[in-house]
Structures are given as C-alpha cells and as structure tokens.
Write a protein that holds these residues in place. Structure first.
Motif, PDB file in Angstrom:
ATOM      1  N   GLY A 213      56.444  28.685  86.246  1.00  0.00           N
ATOM      2  CA  GLY A 213      56.282  29.571  85.112  1.00  0.00           C
ATOM      3  C   GLY A 213      56.955  30.901  85.388  1.00  0.00           C
TER       4      GLY A 213
ATOM      5  N   ASP B 281      59.245  31.521  80.059  1.00  0.00           N
ATOM      6  CA  ASP B 281      58.113  31.011  79.276  1.00  0.00           C
ATOM      7  C   ASP B 281      57.583  32.049  78.298  1.00  0.00           C
ATOM      8  OD1 ASP B 281      57.263  28.237  80.520  1.00  0.00           O
ATOM      9  OD2 ASP B 281      57.824  29.537  82.183  1.00  0.00           O
TER      10      ASP B 281
ATOM     11  N   ASN C 149      61.056  31.329  73.667  1.00  0.00           N
ATOM     12  CA  ASN C 149      59.820  30.952  74.341  1.00  0.00           C
ATOM     13  C   ASN C 149      59.232  29.671  73.747  1.00  0.00           C
ATOM     14  OD1 ASN C 149      58.659  34.408  74.837  1.00  0.00           O
ATOM     15  ND2 ASN C 149      60.206  33.216  75.917  1.00  0.00           N
TER      16      ASN C 149
ATOM     17  N   ARG D  24      61.203  26.856  75.154  1.00  0.00           N
ATOM     18  CA  ARG D  24      60.810  26.575  76.546  1.00  0.00           C
ATOM     19  C   ARG D  24      59.510  25.782  76.576  1.00  0.00           C
ATOM     20  NH1 ARG D  24      61.122  24.488  80.748  1.00  0.00           N
ATOM     21  NH2 ARG D  24      60.354  25.384  82.706  1.00  0.00           N
ATOM     22  N   ALA D  25      58.579  26.124  75.689  1.00  0.00           N
ATOM     23  CA  ALA D  25      57.329  25.357  75.627  1.00  0.00           C
ATOM     24  C   ALA D  25      57.608  23.904  75.250  1.00  0.00           C
ATOM     25  CB  ALA D  25      56.367  26.002  74.630  1.00  0.00           C
TER      26      ALA D  25
ATOM     27  N   ARG E 133      58.470  21.499  77.865  1.00  0.00           N
ATOM     28  CA  ARG E 133      57.381  21.041  78.727  1.00  0.00           C
ATOM     29  C   ARG E 133      56.656  19.803  78.167  1.00  0.00           C
ATOM     30  NH1 ARG E 133      56.437  24.239  83.026  1.00  0.00           N
ATOM     31  NH2 ARG E 133      57.239  26.381  82.973  1.00  0.00           N
TER      32      ARG E 133
ATOM     33  N   HIS F 212      51.496  27.480  84.818  1.00  0.00           N
ATOM     34  CA  HIS F 212      52.563  28.404  84.428  1.00  0.00           C
ATOM     35  C   HIS F 212      52.080  29.460  83.444  1.00  0.00           C
ATOM     36  CE1 HIS F 212      52.670  25.646  80.978  1.00  0.00           C
ATOM     37  NE2 HIS F 212      53.258  26.639  80.305  1.00  0.00           N
ATOM     38  N   GLN F 213      50.796  29.451  83.100  1.00  0.00           N
ATOM     39  CA  GLN F 213      50.254  30.371  82.104  1.00  0.00           C
ATOM     40  C   GLN F 213      49.317  31.381  82.749  1.00  0.00           C
ATOM     41  OE1 GLN F 213      48.616  27.195  79.648  1.00  0.00           O
ATOM     42  NE2 GLN F 213      50.143  27.599  78.053  1.00  0.00           N
TER      43      GLN F 213
ATOM     44  N   VAL G  35      54.040  29.352  72.082  1.00  0.00           N
ATOM     45  CA  VAL G  35      53.984  29.243  73.540  1.00  0.00           C
ATOM     46  C   VAL G  35      52.781  28.435  74.007  1.00  0.00           C
ATOM     47  CG1 VAL G  35      55.242  31.384  73.930  1.00  0.00           C
ATOM     48  CG2 VAL G  35      52.739  31.433  73.798  1.00  0.00           C
TER      49      VAL G  35
END
Length: 479
Positions: free
Chosen positions: A328, A358, A400, A403-404, A407, A430-431, A463
């Motif tokens: 992350g 992220d 962002n 990017r999410a 995942r 990563h959060q 996100v």
C-alpha cells in the motif's frame, strides 16, 4: 470530578489525549465520553491548517455552550492550537476558561482543579519551541504515576522491570488499532510548515519505552500498532543510531497479541533501502508506505525546502514494489504553491499517473503564520489555487479508484473494526486508519471486532473494497 477529553487532529493528538486522560484518572478524575456529562471538558485542538483551526474553535464554542445547561463548569483548550497561539487564543476566545500549553501537561490535574475553583490562568506567550528545551513525548518521571486498574507494567506480566515507567496512558477508544508514538517534533525546515515551531525539535522515544507501551497496549486488546511521529524516518538519529527503526520493528511485531505493525509518515528523501526492506519483508509488519511527496517538480520542491524529482520518487516506488508487489502506498501533495507554473503542475500530474498510489490527499496552498513560504513572491490568486486543486483532486480520485480496481482478485487480510447484524468492516494491510478507505466483508459469518480475516477482493467503491471472506484466522495470526 468528571472530565471529558475531546480530540481533534491527527493520531499523534490521540496519543497525547490518552496520556492526559491517564494523568487525570491517576489523580482522581472520572473520565466520561460525553462532554454533556462532564464537569470539565478538555479539547485537544489541532493547529495544522485553517480548516482544522476553525474546527477546533467551533468545538470549543460548542463545549462552552454546555456551561449554560448547568453541569459543565469549565472548558479548557490544550493541544497544538493552544500551544501555537496561547495568549492570543485566550484573548480572542473568552468562552474558553483556560488555554494551556504543552508545559502544563505534567500538572494537568492540578491545573484543571484550579480552573474549576475559579482561579485565573495566565495563558503563555507563544515561543518557537525549537528554541526551548525539547518536548519529551513521554515524561522521564513517568514511574511516579500509575493508572488505577492498570498498575505497573511488570505487575501485569509484560516483562518490564519493576523500576520502569508505569502506564500513564488511558485508552479512550476500545478499537483493535492504537497509535503508538515513536517521536515528537521535527528537525526539517519545510518552507510551508509551521509544525516544528510549536511541536519543537525532533526527539526520539527510547526503544525500551516504545516496547513497554506496545506490550501494555497488547494487554488492552490492541491488535494493530500504528507507529506515529512527525517524521518516522528520522527515528533514532538523536539516539545515535539512524537504523534503530529497522531493529525495533521485528521486536514490536513479535509481541504476543499484536497481529500487525504499521509505520506512518515517511520522508521520501530519507527513506533508505534498509528501511524499505524492513517494512516490506518483516513478518507482522504490513507493507504500507506513507510517503510525504508533497509535489514532484524539482523546482517546486526546492522552494518547499525539500528534495526529490519524479525519477527518484518513481525509483523508490519501484524498489518498494520489487520487494512487495501488493504494498500500500499513500501520499499528500500541495497544489498552487508560490511560483508553481503550469509546467510544474503537469509534472505533478504525470508523476501521479505513473505512481499508481492507493490514496493521495490533495491540499491547496495557503499561507501559514510564521512560515518562510508566507513571505514568498509568485503567489497564485485564490481562484487559481482552487481551480488547480480541483483539477488534481479529480485526477487522483480517478487514479485511486483505478488502483483499487487493480486489487480485484487479490487475497487480503482484514482487521475487523466493526461487526453488527452480519455486516463486518475493517482494513486490509494496504489501508491505514481513517484516511485510506475500508474493506467490507461479505459472508463474514460470526467474526468479531479484532478478528483477522482472509478474504478475496470482489468489487470496489472508490478506494473502498468489497471482499468475500474465507475462514477467520486464529487470534494470534500475523497479518
């Protein structure tokens, strides 16, 4: 006498509030959660940016209104806004019964009693804390204080020597994550930042103090330690070992009951390869990189009195992802800094597109009292700063979210922070807390707060992630 502690601002303020609460409880005060139920309300203010300052003042005024309802007898301002403006704040905000600075913290209980008794408190005249003795994040005479029901660390079985510091901190939030302060203050001289002037020079906590507090937090049900400071990459430099964090991380991660350790606020120019490797590959330490880029244009960064450029920043991200591909990464950027050209803005936007972070916080530049940048020429007008900020904000929201979406299909480990009526929510590795989004768990079953759950990401919402839970991990599992 009852007291409510209201906290505004960052995780470092949360730790300060819990240390104040510990002192107050040790000296006979009864802590209550609702300011309306308190004889005294202590507001731990934030003095970082204009919006935070306004929020602090509004909160103080709301607390002062409670005095008209009969129970509340005194409202006291502490924290960064109180330290930064002192006497000026007291004069402009007579609704607050007192404005206390950091030097009042060791005697906070006596201060509150005298204020409730009607004694006038003379607010301090603000001084540059860098020219005063540094503020120690934890008092060295802490062994003289114990919190009822908590006792000496040695007495609660965490291995601390009997002569070591007792627990002076009182948790105000029973959640499974707790911030843990590594250091206080900052030695950098970024031209836009006033924090060193009211937080003081950088002072590392001793590793033994950090470990003992971490062990104590584990006995309070904490599963994740969130290491906080103004600049975590500087930890240990004033103790003679700049690589101290690399050696401390495995010890923190090895504490019984601690599932994961997270490091916050890394200065990119100081983020050395050994630290990257330690965060990316130490079992129990989440591969999470909170990198304060602030901009990407080398010209703007120099005016900010910072270092870097797109190539060095992207090289750092490449190094991180080479060790931990799913790491992350979050950052903050300032848009509209004095002298920022359209070319500089495009350099920033190009970097953000290439960086694939992220989460990115976007702030429009505004002058801060006492900073070097406030004296700069080449300032953009407010409308231009606003337009540029909106442009970059729209860009990072799209980036962002993309990017999410990347995942989807990943297996994540989620620390459950709320679970009710079959709905569970928490954070993947990563959060980071509060600012990086959350993960909602589908088919979570009978999980409870503090559980670590492995899950597969199936969808996104900005996100935030949606994940389908597998079997919950054992309580002692590492992230």
């Amino acid at each position: 006498m009852s007291v409510a502690v209201v906290t505004l601002g960052c995780a470092r303020n949360e730790v300060d509030s819990e240390e104040l609460a510990g002192r107050l409880e040790a000296d006979g005060f009864v802590l209550v959660a609702d300011p309306g139920d308190a004889d005294t309300v202590v507001v731990n203010t934030c003095g970082f940016v204009e919006a935070a300052k306004k929020d602090s003042v509004d909160t103080l005024l709301e607390a002062a209104d409670l005095k008209e309802q009969g129970r509340t007898q005194a409202v006291v301002a502490v924290g960064c806004l109180a330290e930064r403006y002192g006497k000026d704040l007291a004069e402009s905000l007579p609704e607050a019964d007192a404005v206390l600075g950091f030097d009042d913290y060791p005697d906070i209980a006596a201060r509150l009693r005298s204020i409730v008794a009607g004694e006038a408190h003379q607010a301090h005249t603000p001084s540059d804390r860098r020219r005063l003795l540094p503020i120690s994040p934890v008092d060295r005479d802490a062994s003289a204080i114990s919190v009822p029901g908590h006792g000496d660390l040695a007495e609660i079985g965490v291995g601390a020597p009997a002569t070591g510091p007792r627990a002076v901190r009182r948790r105000l939030d029973a959640g499974p994550m707790a911030p843990l302060k590594l250091a206080s203050g900052c030695d950098r001289r970024c031209s836009f930042c006033a924090i060193p002037s009211f937080r003081g020079s950088f002072v590392s906590r001793r590793p033994s103090d950090v470990l003992q507090e971490a062990q104590w937090l584990a006995t309070q049900g904490v599963r994740e330690l969130f290491l906080v400071s103004e600049n975590s990459t500087s930890y240990g430099k004033d103790l003679g070992d700049l690589r101290l964090l690399e050696t401390l991380l495995p010890e923190l991660a090895g504490i019984d009951g601690i599932a994961r350790v997270r490091v916050s606020y890394l200065q990119p120019a100081e983020t050395r390869p050994g630290l990257v490797e330690a965060i990316a590959s130490t079992p129990g330490v989440v591969p999470y990189f909170d990198l304060s880029f602030q901009h990407a244009s080398a010209t703007v960064l120099r005016r900010m009195r910072r270092f870097g450029d797109p190539e060095s920043f992207l090289g750092l991200l490449e190094q991180i992802r080479g060790l931990a591909p799913e790491a992350g990464v979050r950052s903050n950027v300032i848009v509209g800094f004095p002298g920022e050209t359209e070319d500089d803005l495009q350099v920033l936007c190009d970097f953000l597109e290439a960086a694939r972070m992220d989460v990115t916080g976007v702030f429009g530049y505004s002058d801060e009292d006492g900073t070097e940048a406030a004296t700069y020429d080449g300032k953009l007008d407010d409308d231009e700063v606003r337009a540029r900020t909106e442009h970059v904000t729209a860009l990072v929201e799209e980036l962002n979210a993309q990017r999410a979406e990347e995942r989807v299909g990943e297996t994540v480990t989620v620390l459950v922070e709320s679970a009710e009526d079959g709905v569970a929510e928490g954070r993947a590795a990563h959060q980071g807390p509060e600012v990086d989004g959350t993960t909602r768990l589908e088919d979570a079953g009978a999980v409870t707060v503090g559980h670590l759950v492995t899950a597969t990401v199936v969808a996104t919402d900005g996100v935030d992630l949606v994940a389908r839970a597998d079997v919950p991990q054992q309580e002692g599992a590492r992230a």
